[in-house]
Design a protein around this motif. Sequence first.
Motif, PDB file in Angstrom:
ATOM      1  N   SER A  73       0.834  -1.206   0.000  1.00  0.00           N
ATOM      2  CA  SER A  73       0.000   0.000   0.000  1.00  0.00           C
ATOM      3  C   SER A  73       0.870   1.258   0.000  1.00  0.00           C
ATOM      4  CB  SER A  73      -0.966   0.007   1.183  1.00  0.00           C
ATOM      5  OG  SER A  73      -0.289   0.374   2.347  1.00  0.00           O
ATOM      6  N   LEU A  74       2.123   1.121   0.428  1.00  0.00           N
ATOM      7  CA  LEU A  74       3.006   2.285   0.473  1.00  0.00           C
ATOM      8  C   LEU A  74       3.863   2.399  -0.780  1.00  0.00           C
ATOM      9  CD1 LEU A  74       3.966   1.922   4.231  1.00  0.00           C
ATOM     10  CD2 LEU A  74       2.531   3.703   3.228  1.00  0.00           C
ATOM     11  N   TYR A  84       8.629   2.992  -1.120  1.00  0.00           N
ATOM     12  CA  TYR A  84       8.560   4.382  -1.579  1.00  0.00           C
ATOM     13  C   TYR A  84       7.488   4.499  -2.646  1.00  0.00           C
ATOM     14  CZ  TYR A  84      11.114   2.750  -5.673  1.00  0.00           C
ATOM     15  OH  TYR A  84      11.479   2.061  -6.801  1.00  0.00           O
ATOM     16  N   ALA A  85       6.977   5.708  -2.797  1.00  0.00           N
ATOM     17  CA  ALA A  85       5.995   5.972  -3.859  1.00  0.00           C
ATOM     18  C   ALA A  85       6.347   7.302  -4.505  1.00  0.00           C
ATOM     19  CB  ALA A  85       4.597   6.020  -3.269  1.00  0.00           C
ATOM     20  N   ARG A  86       6.552   7.261  -5.815  1.00  0.00           N
ATOM     21  CA  ARG A  86       6.854   8.489  -6.547  1.00  0.00           C
ATOM     22  C   ARG A  86       5.597   9.179  -7.029  1.00  0.00           C
ATOM     23  NH1 ARG A  86      12.234   8.424  -8.382  1.00  0.00           N
ATOM     24  NH2 ARG A  86      13.054   6.323  -8.546  1.00  0.00           N
ATOM     25  N   ASP A  87       4.476   8.454  -6.981  1.00  0.00           N
ATOM     26  CA  ASP A  87       3.292   8.959  -7.678  1.00  0.00           C
ATOM     27  C   ASP A  87       2.393   9.821  -6.794  1.00  0.00           C
ATOM     28  OD1 ASP A  87       2.461   6.951  -6.050  1.00  0.00           O
ATOM     29  OD2 ASP A  87       1.311   5.862  -7.569  1.00  0.00           O
ATOM     30  N   LYS A 119       6.986   9.788  -1.288  1.00  0.00           N
ATOM     31  CA  LYS A 119       6.747   9.294   0.074  1.00  0.00           C
ATOM     32  C   LYS A 119       7.698   8.140   0.347  1.00  0.00           C
ATOM     33  CE  LYS A 119       2.924   6.968   0.907  1.00  0.00           C
ATOM     34  NZ  LYS A 119       1.528   6.663   1.172  1.00  0.00           N
ATOM     35  N   VAL A 120       8.361   8.173   1.483  1.00  0.00           N
ATOM     36  CA  VAL A 120       9.269   7.086   1.877  1.00  0.00           C
ATOM     37  C   VAL A 120       8.766   6.549   3.211  1.00  0.00           C
ATOM     38  CG1 VAL A 120      11.633   6.502   2.539  1.00  0.00           C
ATOM     39  CG2 VAL A 120      11.220   8.109   0.656  1.00  0.00           C
ATOM     40  N   SER A 121       8.666   5.219   3.328  1.00  0.00           N
ATOM     41  CA  SER A 121       8.067   4.626   4.531  1.00  0.00           C
ATOM     42  C   SER A 121       8.919   3.497   5.092  1.00  0.00           C
ATOM     43  CB  SER A 121       6.693   4.034   4.204  1.00  0.00           C
ATOM     44  OG  SER A 121       5.894   4.958   3.509  1.00  0.00           O
ATOM     45  N   LEU A 122       9.036   3.455   6.393  1.00  0.00           N
ATOM     46  CA  LEU A 122       9.636   2.310   7.089  1.00  0.00           C
ATOM     47  C   LEU A 122       8.500   1.398   7.529  1.00  0.00           C
ATOM     48  CD1 LEU A 122      12.149   3.989   9.591  1.00  0.00           C
ATOM     49  CD2 LEU A 122      12.615   3.135   7.298  1.00  0.00           C
ATOM     50  N   VAL A 123       8.678   0.088   7.322  1.00  0.00           N
ATOM     51  CA  VAL A 123       7.635  -0.876   7.689  1.00  0.00           C
ATOM     52  C   VAL A 123       8.227  -1.980   8.559  1.00  0.00           C
ATOM     53  CG1 VAL A 123       6.002  -2.603   6.791  1.00  0.00           C
ATOM     54  CG2 VAL A 123       6.398  -0.485   5.512  1.00  0.00           C
ATOM     55  N   GLY A 124       7.539  -2.364   9.596  1.00  0.00           N
ATOM     56  CA  GLY A 124       8.005  -3.510  10.386  1.00  0.00           C
ATOM     57  C   GLY A 124       7.099  -3.758  11.575  1.00  0.00           C
ATOM     58  N   ILE A 125       6.702  -5.031  11.784  1.00  0.00           N
ATOM     59  CA  ILE A 125       5.818  -5.272  12.927  1.00  0.00           C
ATOM     60  C   ILE A 125       6.578  -5.125  14.243  1.00  0.00           C
ATOM     61  CG2 ILE A 125       3.907  -6.625  11.973  1.00  0.00           C
ATOM     62  CD1 ILE A 125       5.341  -9.118  12.612  1.00  0.00           C
ATOM     63  N   GLY A 126       7.912  -5.222  14.200  1.00  0.00           N
ATOM     64  CA  GLY A 126       8.706  -5.039  15.413  1.00  0.00           C
ATOM     65  C   GLY A 126       8.611  -3.622  15.961  1.00  0.00           C
ATOM     66  N   MET A 127       8.180  -2.698  15.118  1.00  0.00           N
ATOM     67  CA  MET A 127       8.065  -1.291  15.498  1.00  0.00           C
ATOM     68  C   MET A 127       7.108  -1.077  16.683  1.00  0.00           C
ATOM     69  SD  MET A 127       7.201   1.566  12.685  1.00  0.00           S
ATOM     70  CE  MET A 127       8.192   1.102  11.311  1.00  0.00           C
ATOM     71  N   ARG A 128       6.124  -1.947  16.748  1.00  0.00           N
ATOM     72  CA  ARG A 128       5.110  -1.847  17.812  1.00  0.00           C
ATOM     73  C   ARG A 128       5.726  -1.805  19.199  1.00  0.00           C
ATOM     74  NH1 ARG A 128       1.574  -6.613  15.498  1.00  0.00           N
ATOM     75  NH2 ARG A 128       0.210  -5.424  14.149  1.00  0.00           N
ATOM     76  N   LYS A 158       4.154   1.278  10.665  1.00  0.00           N
ATOM     77  CA  LYS A 158       4.853   2.055   9.628  1.00  0.00           C
ATOM     78  C   LYS A 158       5.018   3.523  10.017  1.00  0.00           C
ATOM     79  CE  LYS A 158       1.911   4.941   7.455  1.00  0.00           C
ATOM     80  NZ  LYS A 158       0.567   4.809   7.004  1.00  0.00           N
ATOM     81  N   ILE A 159       6.055   4.132   9.452  1.00  0.00           N
ATOM     82  CA  ILE A 159       6.210   5.586   9.534  1.00  0.00           C
ATOM     83  C   ILE A 159       6.481   6.062   8.117  1.00  0.00           C
ATOM     84  CG2 ILE A 159       7.486   7.540  10.511  1.00  0.00           C
ATOM     85  CD1 ILE A 159       8.643   5.598  12.558  1.00  0.00           C
ATOM     86  N   SER A 160       5.699   7.035   7.660  1.00  0.00           N
ATOM     87  CA  SER A 160       5.906   7.583   6.323  1.00  0.00           C
ATOM     88  C   SER A 160       6.269   9.048   6.419  1.00  0.00           C
ATOM     89  CB  SER A 160       4.621   7.492   5.492  1.00  0.00           C
ATOM     90  OG  SER A 160       4.182   6.166   5.386  1.00  0.00           O
ATOM     91  N   VAL A 161       7.166   9.476   5.519  1.00  0.00           N
ATOM     92  CA  VAL A 161       7.438  10.902   5.397  1.00  0.00           C
ATOM     93  C   VAL A 161       7.293  11.295   3.938  1.00  0.00           C
ATOM     94  CG1 VAL A 161       9.009  11.044   7.367  1.00  0.00           C
ATOM     95  CG2 VAL A 161       9.938  10.543   5.098  1.00  0.00           C
TER      96      VAL A 161
END
Length: 413
Positions: A205-206, A262-265, A348-357, A386-389
Amino acid sequence: MALIVQKYGGSSVGSIERIRNVARRVAYHARQGNRLVVVLSAMSGETNRLLGLARELSSHPDPRELDVVASTGEQVTIGLLSIALQEMGLKAKSFTGGQVWIHTDDAYTKARILGIDCSNIDRELSKGVIVVVAGFQGMDKNGNITTLGRGGSDTSAVALAAALKADECQIYTDVDGVYTTDPRIVSEARRLDTVTFEEMLEMASLGSKVLQIRSVEFAGKYKVKLRVLSSLDDPESNAPGTLITYEENQVMEDPIISGIAYARDEAKVSIMGVEDRPGIAHALLGPVADANIDVDMIVQNIGESGHTDFSFTVNNTELDKALAVLNREHDAGKFKARAILGDKNICKVSLVGIGMRTHAGIASKMFRTLAAEGINILMISTSEIKISVVIEEKYLELAVRILHKAFDLDKAA
Ligand code: ADP
Ligand code: ASP
Ligand code: MG
């Protein structure tokens, strides 16, 4: 006797030689005693070419006709693969989405699958025929051709696997699995043996286009055994690719961050100097939603002397439409603002990980890493995993690379 659904993407069927190569892999699996349903994309670049032809004729082509045109790419590859398989002495038969019948709603260019009638496929499989199905397409209840959105062949494959109760759905592509980030951008990216369903859903999705998001949603709903593999290696190597897993409570052993997407669009809309009053968010975003434009991130700055700046992001193909809606509302006196601006040069650049919780400090490390390279953050959004910027597009590759290193994604877990 296992039933396997295999999907081959555009680059995997991009030439006659590649199609022959796919035929060899399919033959290998068939000769091992498996029943096979093969889902294909159009040759790489073909869908873009077809859509481009339509746009040469009209800036706003009728979506029904766009789907008639765009769906032809897959009709070519399924016929060609069936011929290649027959040449190798195998029984094979191609089916378009309508011939199967993959039943969709009538939302042309982004239709949803409502159901699949498996009787034609079952009949052929029971006769020992390899069934070759056109991905990306279906048919609505009135017999109109529909398509499932870009990258939709993944969804065709997973939906077929769910409907047929297949033992496994294998997505063959031009990389040998799901990586910590796009291996085309970061050469140190690592292939993951497994990725949890939740992480894959976020990554898709990101913006990670290795799997279309709807295919991941389908897989989760029906617990389809889903694997991403390379179509380019030797079939006999039996490389494992990446398996999507559904187990929960893996957090203890999992790395904090599993991947970077990442998403360029994306594009940013900013409404500057808008009145800061109750109801303003609705006055701005209500008409945008009514125009069927999806809004992603939203930021409202702290107001000063009764005015504020309000920004949100949309898909860049919908920026002009969003600006037109806002200008129309503004000119009709629904809100007052100093300026309405659009910016396509963001990503948009995003970090994803369930360990983040279970770990604090991920966001601050992310922001510190970007700041050290002078990359300004324009917007931020977070969820549990996730964290997106949003940043300027020119920094995309740099940002992905430094974050990949800062979070040690290049090192084996
Ligand atoms: P196909 O034509 O087979 O559907 P796509 O181009 O849609 O292939 O998806 C595969 C591409 O996804 C890869 O070539 C790679 O550049 C990109 N990609 C982006 N993120 C990732 C990731 N995390 N892991 C693997 N591939 C990724
Ligand atoms: N050919 C379609 C596209 O380019 C579908 C797909 O490749 O999955 O979007
Ligand atoms: Mg794809």
